[in-house]
Each structure stands twice: as structure tokens, then as C-alpha cells.
Scaffold this active site. Sequence first.
Site, mmCIF file in Angstrom:
data_model
loop_
_atom_site.group_PDB
_atom_site.id
_atom_site.type_symbol
_atom_site.label_atom_id
_atom_site.label_comp_id
_atom_site.label_asym_id
_atom_site.label_seq_id
_atom_site.Cartn_x
_atom_site.Cartn_y
_atom_site.Cartn_z
ATOM 1 N N SER A 1 0.784 -1.587 0.293
ATOM 2 C CA SER A 1 -0.653 -0.172 0.176
ATOM 3 C C SER A 1 0.490 1.169 -0.253
ATOM 4 O O SER A 1 0.229 2.861 -0.737
ATOM 5 C CB SER A 1 -1.377 0.266 1.239
ATOM 6 N N LYS B 1 0.301 3.980 -2.663
ATOM 7 C CA LYS B 1 -0.415 4.724 -2.783
ATOM 8 C C LYS B 1 0.093 6.285 -2.176
ATOM 9 O O LYS B 1 -1.038 7.311 -3.120
ATOM 10 C CB LYS B 1 -2.148 4.540 -1.397
ATOM 11 N N SER C 1 -5.883 3.668 4.162
ATOM 12 C CA SER C 1 -4.890 2.865 3.089
ATOM 13 C C SER C 1 -6.676 2.097 2.402
ATOM 14 O O SER C 1 -6.225 0.553 2.453
ATOM 15 C CB SER C 1 -4.183 1.884 3.532
#
Length: 433
Positions: free
Chosen positions: A64, A67, A128
Site C-alpha cells: 500500500s 498509494k 489506506s
Amino acid sequence: MKKVRVKQSLSVVLISLLAFSSLEGTVHGESKIKIHADAAILVNADTGKIVEKHNEDQLLGIASMTKMMTEYLVLEAIDKGKVNWADTYTVSDKVYQLANAPGLSNVPLRAEEAYTVKELYEAMVIKSGNGAAIALSEVVAGSEGDFVKRMNAKAKELGLEHYQFVNSSGLSNYDMLGLHPEGTDVNDENMVSAEDMATLAYHLIKDYPEVLKTSGANYKYFRKGTDEEYLMKNTNALLDGRAHAYKGADGLKTGTTPFAGSTFTGTAERNDVRYISVILDAKDEYGQPSSAERFIQTKELLDYGFNQIQTVQFTLDDAVKEKTLPVIDGKKDTVKMEVKKPLKIRLPKDEISEAKVKLNLDKLNENGELQAPIKKGEKIGELVLVKSEKNEYILDDLEQEIAVDVYAAVSVEKANWFVRSARNIGDFFEMLF
């Protein structure tokens, strides 16, 4: 685009070896940092100078932390006026399925419901939210496939060298229910080196410092006061009041998948000094992936930056004994030099004694004199740090000369014609006799 296969199960022997492997070396000849991870780096966020590194160029999974690139492109679109915070997005079938899929980090999004860009952005950064990230990719580029192309193009533009972006969220493509972006393979993974993650973080903080206000939020309600109210808890355990709270921490992004392991790009600021750290695939003492260890090891890196690296100041006294320069054709025959602020640099403790500065003067004639008239505050040169071969930067063009300007402390008016002529005559006879 490279295709990456899922990691195979490690043998018992390899696991045993990993348990004893670590980043353990003498750092700048003084202290040791033990980091159990596949790669790690610590960078000065203001200068881009690398303070510590290990396997920094190795292409590894980032989960993640992907991102962060999505954040950059969203903030860029906002900055350019192509997207507004108040713009609304109606949930597509793809986003609905992935935003409500069991086992994936998300803020649930309703089918056909409209959400603002601001709501989706906060859900992505704080919680997230994978569905929120994909929704934003559709807002910015129309489709996630086209957004992925922009991600890789932006990576190249920002100077990254070891990277592969395959989706906007950081999920493994095989976890996307067959909805992975067009142009990518089901086995593709988001991969970036530790140094390039630090480079992305450097640009993100430099270009859009407002990102830290959101990434530093410990908790926030999504759609507070509605029947969709949802308490978003930040995944960053270094924030105030959390399990691994660290003074000054305010970002940036965690990541966890079976492929990438536990990863973290952190940042903290103390006394106007900021550092960026990256940990890729943190391990515990037994060589197993560990969510907690990414925070523990990040704190060790940041502690080294704040405690073992010191701010050193240099003035003219460190470069020259005589702080006056001869002046020709002036009412005064000398002028005093000054710096309005000292030259400041952060250095490891054991390098401080080796650091040197020099004085570069750019307005002297062949006889080493300044020509009158001279105005108070006029720049006459620079106090420059002598470069060290030990210095490394995340981007080559960041290695710039470290200097402060040197000025004339007082004004020196030009002498009149009669005085100058008398001086010339006197100098002539002095040469004769």
C-alpha cells in the site's frame, strides 16, 4: 513491463539464515544500527542526502505504499485545477466490489453513491482504503489502466530508477477479483526500491507538504453524522498516542501484503530537521515478516538521524583570519566582510572535525583588491563547504554547493579625482625610491 511471480515458500534452511541476517555495520565509524529487513534507507528530507542505506537499489514489493504515488497524482491534479476537492464521484461496479471485499483494507463505499474527492482522499491516506484509491484513479485518469500509465510516467519524471507500478492501491493484482487494471497481468506486483521510495517521499513532501496534515491525522470520522459514519484509524503506529509513538512523526504510509511483507515509509520532524525512512519487508528475530518491527526499526533509523547527526555552524572565522579586504580608489582603503547567517550543515559526529569551509571571492581584481564604490550589503563572495566524497544523495542534481553569501559590512565611497591622482603619484614615487 516486468511480470513478477508470487514469492515461493522459503525453505527451513533459508528461514534460519534470515533469522540471523541484518543490516549491521559501523555507521560512519561510530555506532551500529541493526535492521532486520530486505532493504532500508534514511534520508535528510530537506537536502536529499542519504544518511544510511542497505540494499537501497533492490526492486522489492511495496504494497500500500503504492498509494503515495496515487496521492502525488491526485494532489497534482488538484494543484493544476483539473480536479477539485468538492468534485463528486459516483461509485463504479469495480470500486464497489473491491471497496467491500472481505479481508482488504477499506472504508466501505456504497453502490451508485456519490462521494467527494476529499472524502475519498482522506479514506485512502488515513485508512489506506483500497476502493477509495481506485476511485481516485478513475477521477484523475478515467480508468485505473490509464492511471497506471501516468504513475509510471511520473515515476520516471521524478527521477526514480527502480520501479514498477501496476495498480493504484498497492493490492496484489491477484487479489483484485479479476478486476486488475487493463494492460497488467494478474501476477504483477507493485515494486519500488527503498531509495526510490525515499525519492518519491521527498518529492511528495517538497511539492505538496499539505499531505502531512492528512497522513499525520491519528483518527478521523468518514461521513460523520450520517448513516455511513465510520471511524478511520491511521495505520501508522508512530503517531502520537499509538503503540510505537515517536515524537515528531507525521507520515507517511504503511504497506502489507504476503508478497511485500510489512513495509513502511516514515517521516518525522524535530527542531526544523526532517528525515525520511523506508523499511521494506521487516523481519522479526526469527526472520519472519513482522508488522511491529517496521515501526521499531524505523524508530532506530530516525533516532540515528536525530541523535548521531548534529547541526554544525561555520562562520568566516573558520575560513580566514583576516576579515578585511583591500579597496582601490575608495575613501577607505579596506572593507570588512560579513555573513548575515552562519553556514549550517548536518554531519555525523565523527565527520565534524574533518569538515572545512573556504572563502570564494568573485569581485577582486588581479591584485586582490575590490574596486570602489562598494555598497553596504553588497555581495562580494561566498563561504563554501568543501565537498566530501562521503556524501550521497537520492538524486544527482541535489548535490549542490553548500554556501552562504559574504557581504561588505560597510559602504566605501569612491574617492574624488584629486585624491586618486595624489595617491597614484605617491605610489609612483614609492616605486622609484
